[in-house]
Design a protein around this motif. Structure first.
Motif, PDB file in Angstrom:
ATOM      1  N   ASN A 109      -9.423   5.249   3.894  1.00  0.00           N
ATOM      2  CA  ASN A 109      -8.306   4.595   2.810  1.00  0.00           C
ATOM      3  C   ASN A 109      -8.862   2.942   3.801  1.00  0.00           C
TER       4      ASN A 109
ATOM      5  N   ASP B 111      -2.365  -0.010   3.925  1.00  0.00           N
ATOM      6  CA  ASP B 111      -0.837   0.823   4.351  1.00  0.00           C
ATOM      7  C   ASP B 111      -0.668   2.374   3.892  1.00  0.00           C
ATOM      8  N   ARG B 112      -1.099   2.950   4.695  1.00  0.00           N
ATOM      9  CA  ARG B 112      -0.808   5.006   4.039  1.00  0.00           C
ATOM     10  C   ARG B 112       0.254   5.253   4.688  1.00  0.00           C
ATOM     11  N   SER B 113       1.133   6.282   3.970  1.00  0.00           N
ATOM     12  CA  SER B 113       1.458   7.403   4.325  1.00  0.00           C
ATOM     13  C   SER B 113       0.951   8.517   4.621  1.00  0.00           C
TER      14      SER B 113
ATOM     15  N   THR C 186       2.574   6.565   9.517  1.00  0.00           N
ATOM     16  CA  THR C 186       1.886   6.077   9.124  1.00  0.00           C
ATOM     17  C   THR C 186       0.080   5.388   9.099  1.00  0.00           C
TER      18      THR C 186
ATOM     19  N   SER D  94       3.955   8.298   0.635  1.00  0.00           N
ATOM     20  CA  SER D  94       5.932   6.871   1.104  1.00  0.00           C
ATOM     21  C   SER D  94       7.132   7.626   0.129  1.00  0.00           C
TER      22      SER D  94
ATOM     23  N   THR E 203      -1.179   6.383  -2.464  1.00  0.00           N
ATOM     24  CA  THR E 203      -1.837   7.667  -1.691  1.00  0.00           C
ATOM     25  C   THR E 203      -2.597   8.147  -0.472  1.00  0.00           C
ATOM     26  N   LEU E 204      -2.429   9.379  -0.166  1.00  0.00           N
ATOM     27  CA  LEU E 204      -3.378   8.798   1.291  1.00  0.00           C
ATOM     28  C   LEU E 204      -4.685   9.730   0.630  1.00  0.00           C
ATOM     29  N   ASN E 205      -5.976   8.762   0.793  1.00  0.00           N
ATOM     30  CA  ASN E 205      -7.202   9.668   0.296  1.00  0.00           C
ATOM     31  C   ASN E 205      -7.058  10.737   2.239  1.00  0.00           C
TER      32      ASN E 205
ATOM     33  N   ASP F 216      -5.844   8.533  -3.251  1.00  0.00           N
ATOM     34  CA  ASP F 216      -5.400   7.870  -3.899  1.00  0.00           C
ATOM     35  C   ASP F 216      -5.605   7.299  -5.543  1.00  0.00           C
TER      36      ASP F 216
END
Length: 682
Positions: free
Chosen positions: A100, A103-105, A115, A188, A195-197, A271
């Protein structure tokens, strides 16, 4: 994240739903357009000249516009679900962070958020930032708990790696507030960054009445997953993440999720995941009840050009003795391939590939931004490389659909009547779809198929039918279908040609059956056609030369009218009949003893590489002696036969007009296969 379609490479793009229909059914066109659409008509494109169809085209709703798509998958517990639960006092889950950036949530709702940034983790309660700069390990399973305590709020993170232990415990003298909005894992609330990996597992909510927890299924589901325990709450997997991947419970004792489902109870979010698109339908046509099976397209005209969006009308029952099987599984696997230029040399440009790159579309040959493989896709997306005028950048020549159209036009030009179906239709109907036919003809590259397709073809041959395998590297990879979705899990046998899946994750999420090669399940390739890929290359191909067996009485009919010992020294695919990917026999791997090698091509350039899955007992000497393509014929006990052209380039060597030896051999074959049956082009 929502992204608008970038139309720099193609002013118009779209898809049909469904992708194939029987005569008398309706089909809809879904478009995104950056230019005003002037008109839409229906064309049949498998004839010598494109044929304008007089089918009425109905316009639906507003004019086509530039559409958008959601990029990235995540998990969601909706606000309505949380509202009907008892008071939420905490959340826990397992997460495996991959690659990642930015910024990722990790988990977010209105009352708290955890985050990930390039500078480390951040923890927020409401609007207050309480923790920042703490790094988290990647590629290790972590258990995260956030919840109320007697004195405030606690954050606990513990690692599962015994060799690299990780533990973080923080307590905050802040009041706990139960969430009022949806609870998202990997996204988020405002969807304002990627989005998050990551992989997620073992999600649980601590409620005032007890715990509600989710055990993720090993089978792909499009329905919400319902929790067990104190409440039955729904959790959604949004935008097609990957199911059936290993969790922290996997210990290497089994690779089969059907035996150890708890080892495969994780979901991998990326993502750049993209589920089936839901663009509004712009146009609709109803195919006539007497429409002939074939390859058709919506032709969309705009100010400076046209685009054709392809679909298929498939036969509901036999009208002719020959059936062409469109390799739609292979088409979909290749559609929108990235072909990164740092990995592959491009010999030509193609607007479809550029459109795919611009819009982050992926084929099943591509990999996600965290380097895990793309294993599932939908036909409800633009297939920008599936066009009659497509050129494959790796070889600078036609590939897949345009080569198969070249063959179908040859058939029409030479009086070969046929019906048509697709991989998808055959998978749905099974052996019933082959009833009444003398032979099934394949396309140039029928590489992928489901077990159901292979089984139908095998049973068809066992009952007296024939198979004209007119391509190369066919019957090789196993796929699974679910509605508009197709899944492919690559095995460690791919040997660097594309992304390589972990051995432990070969099972298909759609079926939970083993993926990888059909041959690993005792099907396809050597076991059915007698051959499998031997070489692959993108330089000039080679002609075939007849072998002694081609003069035996049982085979000589195939070469009637062929004057030369060597044939196939030209074509639209690498300028020859044997090229791109070619096949050869191997008794060690299952070629039946009654398979006759009737022609052979050798002398391939050194740039053609061996299939790394083959082992040669004689070592390098034997390996070098097998740098060849072998055309074969096998007479079956059932009365049918299996012919293998053993080259992706074979159909490209057919003449566009007039006749050549490749055309004579192909016509001799098809006429022989249909001779016992009445045939009329209806």
């Amino acid at each position: 994240m929502k992204k608008s379609v970038i139309h720099d490479a193609m002013a118009v793009a779209g898809y049909t739903a469904p992708w194939h229909v029987t005569a008398g059914s309706a089909i809809e066109l879904h478009l995104s357009a950056a230019a005003a659409v002037r008109g839409v008509c229906l064309m049949r494109i498998d004839k010598q000249e494109p044929q304008l169809m007089d089918w009425p085209v109905q316009r639906l709703g507003n004019a086509p516009a530039c559409e958008s798509f959601e990029l990235g998958s995540f998990l969601r517990i909706g606000a309505a679900e949380l509202a009907r639960a008892d008071r939420v006092e905490g959340v826990s889950f397992e997460v495996f962070l991959t690659r990642n950036h930015g910024d990722r949530s990790i988990v977010e709702t209105d009352s708290f958020a955890l985050t990930l940034t390039d500078d480390g983790m951040r923890f927020r309660l409401g609007d207050r930032l309480l923790l920042s700069g703490q790094s988290l390990p990647t590629c290790h399973w972590l258990r995260i708990e956030i919840g109320s305590t007697s004195s405030g709020v606690a954050l606990d993170i513990t690692g599962h790696d015994l060799l690299a232990p990780f533990a973080l415990h923080r307590e905050f003298d802040e009041p706990w507030k139960a969430p009022d909005r949806e609870l998202l894992f990997g996204a988020s609330l405002e969807h304002d960054f990627a989005t998050l990996n990551a992989r997620f597992a073992a999600v649980a909510l601590r409620l005032s009445s007890g715990n509600a927890f989710w055990t993720f299924p090993t089978r792909l589901t499009d329905a919400p997953m319902v929790s067990s325990g104190a409440a039955a709450l729904e959790l959604e997997a949004v935008n097609l993440p990957t199911f059936c991947v290993t969790s922290s419970r996997w210990n290497g004792t089994s690779f089969d999720p059907r035996l150890v489902p708890s080892h495969y109870d994780a979901i991998h979010c990326h993502d750049d995941d993209m589920g089936p698109l839901d663009w509004p339908a712009c146009f609709r046509t109803a195919t006539p009840d007497d429409a002939a099976s074939g390859v058709y397209a919506f032709e969309v005209e705009y100010e400076s050009g046209k685009e054709q969006i392809v679909f298929f009308v498939v036969a509901a029952a036999s009208r002719n003795s020959l059936l062409f099987l469109v390799p739609t599984a292979t088409y979909l696997a290749y559609a929108d391939e990235f072909l990164p230029k740092h990995l592959y040399e491009w010999k030509s440009q193609d607007r479809g590939h550029q459109f795919a790159i611009d819009n982050n579309l992926h084929s099943l040959y591509d990999y996600h931004s965290d380097a895990s493989g793309v294993s599932i896709c939908s036909y409800r997306k633009p297939k920008a490389t599936l066009r009659p005028d497509y050129n494959y950048p790796l070889c600078g020549c036609p590939h897949n659909l345009p080569v198969d159209l070249h063959f179908l036009r040859f058939c029409h030009a030479n009086g070969i009547a046929f019906d048509l179906t697709t991989d998808h239709a055959l998978h749905e109907r099974g052996l019933e779809a082959l009833e009444g036919y003398a032979a099934v003809m394949t396309g140039s590259h029928p590489e992928y198929m489901s077990m159901e397709i292979e089984d139908a073809l095998r049973r068809f041959a066992a009952a007296g039918g024939s198979i004209a395998y007119l391509g190369g590297n066919g019957f090789a990879g196993k796929v699974a279908f679910k509605g508009d979705l197709m899944e492919l899990r690559r095995s460690s046998l791919e040997a660097g040609r594309t992304w390589d899946g972990p051995i432990a994750e070969q099972a298909l999420a759609i079926t939970n059956e083993p993926g990888g090669h059909l041959r690993a399940s005792g099907r396809g390739e050597f076991n059915l056609t007698g051959v499998a890929i031997s070489l692959m290359g993108f330089d000039r191909g080679r002609p075939f030369s007849r072998m002694p067996a081609s003069r035996e009485p049982a085979v000589a009919w195939l070469f009637e009218g062929v004057g030369d010992e060597t044939f196939g020294d030209s074509g639209i695919v690498l300028d020859a009949a044997a090229g791109y990917e070619v096949d050869a026999t191997d008794t060690h791997l299952g070629t039946h003893s009654d398979t006759m090698v009737i022609a052979r091509a050798d002398g391939f350039p050194e740039s053609f590489v061996h299939d790394a899955t083959r082992w040669y007992e004689g070592g390098e000497w034997q390996r070098q002696g097998r740098r060849c393509a072998e055309m074969t014929l096998r007479a079956l006990a059932s009365g049918g036969m299996i012919f293998s052209a053993s080259s992706v380039a074979w159909l490209g060597a057919l003449p566009a007009s007039g006749m050549n030896d490749v055309g004579r051999i192909t016509l001799n074959l098809l006429k022989r296969l249909s001779a016992a049956f009445g045939s009329s082009d209806k």
